[in-house]
Design a protein around this motif. Structure first.
Motif, mmCIF file in Angstrom:
data_model
loop_
_atom_site.group_PDB
_atom_site.id
_atom_site.type_symbol
_atom_site.label_atom_id
_atom_site.label_comp_id
_atom_site.label_asym_id
_atom_site.label_seq_id
_atom_site.Cartn_x
_atom_site.Cartn_y
_atom_site.Cartn_z
ATOM 1 N N SER A 115 -5.416 0.489 -4.623
ATOM 2 C CA SER A 115 -5.571 1.933 -4.418
ATOM 3 C C SER A 115 -5.634 2.260 -2.931
ATOM 4 O O SER A 115 -5.853 1.368 -2.089
ATOM 5 C CB SER A 115 -6.847 2.428 -5.100
ATOM 6 O OG SER A 115 -7.986 1.960 -4.394
ATOM 7 N N ALA A 116 -5.484 3.514 -2.606
ATOM 8 C CA ALA A 116 -5.597 3.950 -1.212
ATOM 9 C C ALA A 116 -6.975 3.614 -0.658
ATOM 10 O O ALA A 116 -7.114 3.247 0.513
ATOM 11 C CB ALA A 116 -5.333 5.449 -1.105
ATOM 12 N N PRO A 132 -2.817 9.453 -7.096
ATOM 13 C CA PRO A 132 -1.880 10.156 -7.980
ATOM 14 C C PRO A 132 -2.437 10.338 -9.395
ATOM 15 O O PRO A 132 -3.050 9.430 -9.961
ATOM 16 C CB PRO A 132 -0.650 9.243 -7.994
ATOM 17 C CG PRO A 132 -0.721 8.520 -6.690
ATOM 18 C CD PRO A 132 -2.182 8.292 -6.453
ATOM 19 N N GLU A 133 -2.207 11.519 -9.946
ATOM 20 C CA GLU A 133 -2.742 11.873 -11.261
ATOM 21 C C GLU A 133 -2.101 11.108 -12.407
ATOM 22 O O GLU A 133 -2.699 10.964 -13.460
ATOM 23 C CB GLU A 133 -2.576 13.374 -11.497
ATOM 24 C CG GLU A 133 -3.463 14.214 -10.610
ATOM 25 C CD GLU A 133 -3.370 15.695 -10.929
ATOM 26 O OE1 GLU A 133 -3.382 16.033 -12.120
ATOM 27 O OE2 GLU A 133 -3.267 16.476 -9.975
ATOM 28 N N GLU A 138 -5.050 9.537 -1.065
ATOM 29 C CA GLU A 138 -4.328 9.966 -2.272
ATOM 30 C C GLU A 138 -4.703 9.127 -3.485
ATOM 31 O O GLU A 138 -4.888 7.920 -3.380
ATOM 32 C CB GLU A 138 -2.821 9.820 -2.076
ATOM 33 C CG GLU A 138 -2.145 10.946 -1.377
ATOM 34 C CD GLU A 138 -2.170 12.262 -2.120
ATOM 35 O OE1 GLU A 138 -2.090 12.301 -3.357
ATOM 36 O OE2 GLU A 138 -2.256 13.277 -1.430
ATOM 37 N N ASP A 183 2.870 2.110 1.393
ATOM 38 C CA ASP A 183 3.227 2.778 0.139
ATOM 39 C C ASP A 183 2.537 2.082 -1.033
ATOM 40 O O ASP A 183 3.190 1.494 -1.889
ATOM 41 C CB ASP A 183 4.754 2.754 -0.026
ATOM 42 C CG ASP A 183 5.233 3.587 -1.211
ATOM 43 O OD1 ASP A 183 4.437 4.380 -1.757
ATOM 44 O OD2 ASP A 183 6.404 3.425 -1.597
ATOM 45 N N TYR A 237 1.201 3.038 -3.705
ATOM 46 C CA TYR A 237 1.496 3.498 -5.065
ATOM 47 C C TYR A 237 2.980 3.394 -5.430
ATOM 48 O O TYR A 237 3.374 3.731 -6.530
ATOM 49 C CB TYR A 237 1.039 4.942 -5.248
ATOM 50 C CG TYR A 237 -0.455 5.114 -5.063
ATOM 51 C CD1 TYR A 237 -1.351 4.544 -5.957
ATOM 52 C CD2 TYR A 237 -0.949 5.860 -4.001
ATOM 53 C CE1 TYR A 237 -2.717 4.701 -5.780
ATOM 54 C CE2 TYR A 237 -2.313 6.027 -3.829
ATOM 55 C CZ TYR A 237 -3.191 5.439 -4.714
ATOM 56 O OH TYR A 237 -4.538 5.596 -4.550
ATOM 57 N N GLN A 290 -4.035 6.852 6.765
ATOM 58 C CA GLN A 290 -3.744 8.137 6.142
ATOM 59 C C GLN A 290 -2.343 8.580 6.498
ATOM 60 O O GLN A 290 -1.864 8.332 7.602
ATOM 61 C CB GLN A 290 -4.762 9.192 6.577
ATOM 62 C CG GLN A 290 -6.158 8.867 6.075
ATOM 63 C CD GLN A 290 -7.171 9.899 6.505
ATOM 64 O OE1 GLN A 290 -6.809 10.939 7.043
ATOM 65 N NE2 GLN A 290 -8.418 9.620 6.274
ATOM 66 N N LYS A 318 -6.711 14.240 -4.018
ATOM 67 C CA LYS A 318 -7.149 13.650 -2.753
ATOM 68 C C LYS A 318 -8.665 13.565 -2.714
ATOM 69 O O LYS A 318 -9.364 14.408 -3.267
ATOM 70 C CB LYS A 318 -6.675 14.484 -1.569
ATOM 71 C CG LYS A 318 -5.250 14.240 -1.191
ATOM 72 C CD LYS A 318 -4.954 14.788 0.177
ATOM 73 C CE LYS A 318 -3.545 14.376 0.555
ATOM 74 N NZ LYS A 318 -3.286 14.545 1.955
#
Length: 153
Positions: A35-36, A9-10, A7, A100, A102, A152, A2
């Motif tokens: 991306s976010a 994601p890894e 977020e 959503d 991702y 968020q 974060k």
């Protein structure tokens, strides 16, 4: 991972200069999405109009148009390749991008021209977070702005 409540994601690769993420698929194609941070910058997205499936997209050229609030922006590709598929569900329901980004809100799938060579230009993990942090700093990004809070989880 974060950053400012957003977020990242890894398990994904990132192109911070394009505000996009990439996921390598089992068939060697790539799924791309906003991306976010890109979602936070655009705010509520009202439409996504992709280029035609089967079209070759050059690096830095548009693979579609994202419409938000009172403006529109070209979604530029961070690599060259053939547009295999667009997310038809996002075309019908563009709010999925914000809900959503991702998952169900992915934008397009590409077959990269030379993925092994291009892959070195994408970031993951702490490198990606550092690059997004620097972009946010340079842009004067305010994570507490009302429009950002709405995105968020």
């Amino acid at each position: 991972m974060k950053l400012h409540g957003l977020e990242f994601p890894e398990n994904l690769l990132y192109a911070p200069d394009y505000n996009l993420w990439l996921r390598e698929e089992a068939d060697a194609s790539l799924t791309l999405g906003l991306s976010a941070y890109g979602c936070a910058l655009y705010g509520q997205i009202f439409a996504f109009t992709p280029k035609r499936d089967g079209q070759h997209i050059d690096r830095d050229r548009s693979f579609g148009v994202v419409e938000f609030a009172k403006a529109a922006s070209s979604a530029r590709s961070p690599l060259s390749g053939v547009l295999l598929a667009s997310n038809e569900e996002v075309v019908r329901r563009p709010a999925l991008i914000n809900q959503d980004c991702y998952g169900a809100g992915w934008l397009v799938r590409l077959q990269a021209d030379d993925w092994p060579a291009a892959r070195v230009g994408f970031l993951s993990g702490d490198e990606a977070l550092a690059a997004f942090a620097e972009r946010m700093r340079l842009a004067g990004f305010d994570p507490d702005a009302p429009g950002v809070q709405a995105l968020q989880p």
